[in-house]
Design a protein around this motif. Structure first.
Motif, PDB file in Angstrom:
ATOM      1  N   GLU A  16       0.839  -1.213   0.000  1.00 31.98           N
ATOM      2  CA  GLU A  16       0.000   0.000   0.000  1.00 31.98           C
ATOM      3  C   GLU A  16       0.871   1.260   0.000  1.00 31.98           C
ATOM      4  O   GLU A  16       0.566   2.240  -0.683  1.00 31.98           O
ATOM      5  N   ASP A  59       2.335   1.689  -3.347  1.00 30.34           N
ATOM      6  CA  ASP A  59       1.310   2.130  -4.280  1.00 30.34           C
ATOM      7  C   ASP A  59       1.091   3.643  -4.241  1.00 30.34           C
ATOM      8  O   ASP A  59       0.867   4.276  -5.279  1.00 30.34           O
ATOM      9  N   VAL A  60       1.162   4.216  -3.021  1.00 27.56           N
ATOM     10  CA  VAL A  60       1.009   5.669  -2.885  1.00 27.56           C
ATOM     11  C   VAL A  60       2.077   6.368  -3.733  1.00 27.56           C
ATOM     12  O   VAL A  60       1.801   7.340  -4.451  1.00 27.56           O
ATOM     13  N   ARG A  71       3.841   4.956  -6.211  1.00 21.16           N
ATOM     14  CA  ARG A  71       3.719   4.593  -7.628  1.00 21.16           C
ATOM     15  C   ARG A  71       2.809   5.565  -8.354  1.00 21.16           C
ATOM     16  O   ARG A  71       3.060   5.938  -9.494  1.00 21.16           O
ATOM     17  N   LYS A  72       1.762   6.004  -7.654  1.00 32.46           N
ATOM     18  CA  LYS A  72       0.829   6.955  -8.265  1.00 32.46           C
ATOM     19  C   LYS A  72       1.484   8.312  -8.501  1.00 32.46           C
ATOM     20  O   LYS A  72       0.951   9.135  -9.239  1.00 32.46           O
ATOM     21  N   MET A  73       2.618   8.549  -7.815  1.00 33.52           N
ATOM     22  CA  MET A  73       3.346   9.802  -8.053  1.00 33.52           C
ATOM     23  C   MET A  73       4.484   9.587  -9.045  1.00 33.52           C
ATOM     24  O   MET A  73       5.363  10.439  -9.176  1.00 33.52           O
ATOM     25  N   GLY A  74       4.501   8.447  -9.710  1.00 28.87           N
ATOM     26  CA  GLY A  74       5.507   8.224 -10.747  1.00 28.87           C
ATOM     27  C   GLY A  74       6.755   7.481 -10.289  1.00 28.87           C
ATOM     28  O   GLY A  74       7.730   7.395 -11.028  1.00 28.87           O
ATOM     29  N   SER A  93       8.959   4.138  -9.297  1.00 25.87           N
ATOM     30  CA  SER A  93       8.947   2.707  -9.588  1.00 25.87           C
ATOM     31  C   SER A  93       9.746   1.960  -8.519  1.00 25.87           C
ATOM     32  O   SER A  93      10.479   2.564  -7.738  1.00 25.87           O
ATOM     33  N   ALA A 117      -2.308  10.574   1.691  1.00 27.91           N
ATOM     34  CA  ALA A 117      -2.870   9.525   0.844  1.00 27.91           C
ATOM     35  C   ALA A 117      -2.959   8.217   1.628  1.00 27.91           C
ATOM     36  O   ALA A 117      -3.905   7.442   1.467  1.00 27.91           O
TER      37      ALA A 117
END
Ligand code: DAH
Length: 366
Positions: free
Chosen positions: A123, A126-127, A129-132, A134, A250
């Protein structure tokens, strides 16, 4: 039992004939005073045994079209009788046939679920990852160079003492930087990534880390971290603050506030500890936040130019361009403990439960 010659070679007749033989064997095995040795001789004897007689009478004389099925049924019968005999010796006499019995209860395959630590780690990742960002991973057995030296912990620097290190045995013969240890943090993967890749970088690094800590309710010699690294031109402390503030909102909810305190890590300058407003009392003060209204959650800072220099140096040794030019690029890094966050999130009071492997505990999170 006299062995009847088979005259009807239809599958039904063959099945019926074999079922009768099996039933006969079953009832003998199940009878009181069953003598396994006598049974073995009578049924499985090589020369006179019933199975031998059966094979002579049914298999050898069968017409071509019946031979295959009789052969199969014969093998299944032999296996069933041998199996039953073996089980009889262990007190669980039961004749099984290799054909499918749809009345037997099925074998249930319990469906697994993610461990709460893995779930939390995913999780958090994932927070970002949503900001770019990897994901990168690195080894848990690390060298002194990656875990310490390249991260600006010089040999004998007191900052090393803050990371109670578990070292691998018999490394004294090697130069210090090559000696192996269990990584004490995920930060070495920052270095490994910068050696492999050129800026700009936006990376999150989840993983397991190890320290020579005595186990108690809040300490475990094995725990988990998520590391972050952002390197580009014009990265400032404001970017660091904005990124972490957004990430905390987030993850914990949009009403959460963050604040930054000066701190020290050898690999960042300046460094900060990040606190979030207490997620239990909303900042009013409660037992969980020791009545301060704040909970300390992670370390962070601007990547120390010495770290970029160490990376450049090592890149040159590896025949690569020293592309981390400190006059052009800058970056920030952060690291957080996954176990504490998981414990807060699920109300777990003893870290040991996360490593106990006890399904009664783990099932609650499935
Ligand atoms: N590696 C630190 C530790 O284990 C955590 C940390 C602090 C990581 C600051 C960072 C950072 O990347 O910038 O205590």
């Amino acid at each position: 039992m006299d062995i009847q010659q088979l005259t009807d070679f239809s599958p039904e007749a063959i099945d019926k004939a074999f079922a009768a033989v099996l039933a006969d064997a079953q009832s003998t095995i199940a009878s009181p005073g069953f003598d396994a040795e006598a049974f073995r001789l009578e049924w499985l004897g090589r020369k006179q045994g019933r199975l031998k007689q059966l094979s002579d009478a049914w298999l050898k004389t069968a017409p071509v079209e019946g031979k295959k099925l009789i052969g199969q049924r014969f093998n299944a019968l032999k296996e069933a009788i041998e199996g039953a005999l073996e089980n009889a010796g262990t007190g669980t006499a039961k004749v099984t046939v290799s054909s499918l019995d749809i009345t037997l209860p099925g074998t249930t395959q319990p469906v697994g679920a993610e461990h709460p630590l893995v779930k939390t780690m995913a999780e958090i990742v994932d927070v970002f990852r949503k900001m770019g960002y990897s994901t990168r991973l690195g080894p848990e057995v690390e060298s002194d160079f990656y875990n310490f030296e390249s991260l600006n912990f010089p040999p004998n620097h007191p900052a090393r003492d803050t990371q109670d290190t578990l070292v691998i045995a018999d490394q004294e013969g090697k130069p210090l930087r090559e000696r192996l240890l269990m990584r004490t943090h995920t930060s070495p993967v920052q270095i490994r990534s910068m050696l492999m890749e050129e800026p700009p970088l936006r990376l999150v690094i989840p993983g397991k880390v190890h320290r020579n800590d005595e186990s108690d309710a809040t300490h475990s010699p094995v725990f988990h971290q998520v590391e972050g690294l952002c390197v580009d031109t014009n990265i400032t402390f404001s970017d660091l603050k904005g990124t972490l503030d957004h990430a905390m909102k987030a993850f914990f909810g949009s009403s959460v506030k963050t604040r930054f305190f000066p701190s020290f890590f050898p690999f960042t300058e300046p460094s900060a500890d990040v606190q979030i407003s207490c997620i239990f009392c909303g900042g009013k003060g409660c037992r969980k936040c020791k009545h301060s209204g704040w909970i300390e959650l992670l370390g962070c800072g601007m990547v120390d130019p010495n770290v970029f220099e160490a990376v450049n140096q090592r890149r040159i040794e590896l025949g690569k361009d020293p592309v981390y030019d400190t006059s052009k690029i800058s970056g920030f890094a952060f690291g957080m403990g996954v176990d504490r966050i998981t414990m807060m999130k699920y109300g777990i009071s003893d870290i040991g439960l996360l490593y106990s492997g006890d399904n009664r505990f783990l099932e609650q999170f499935a």
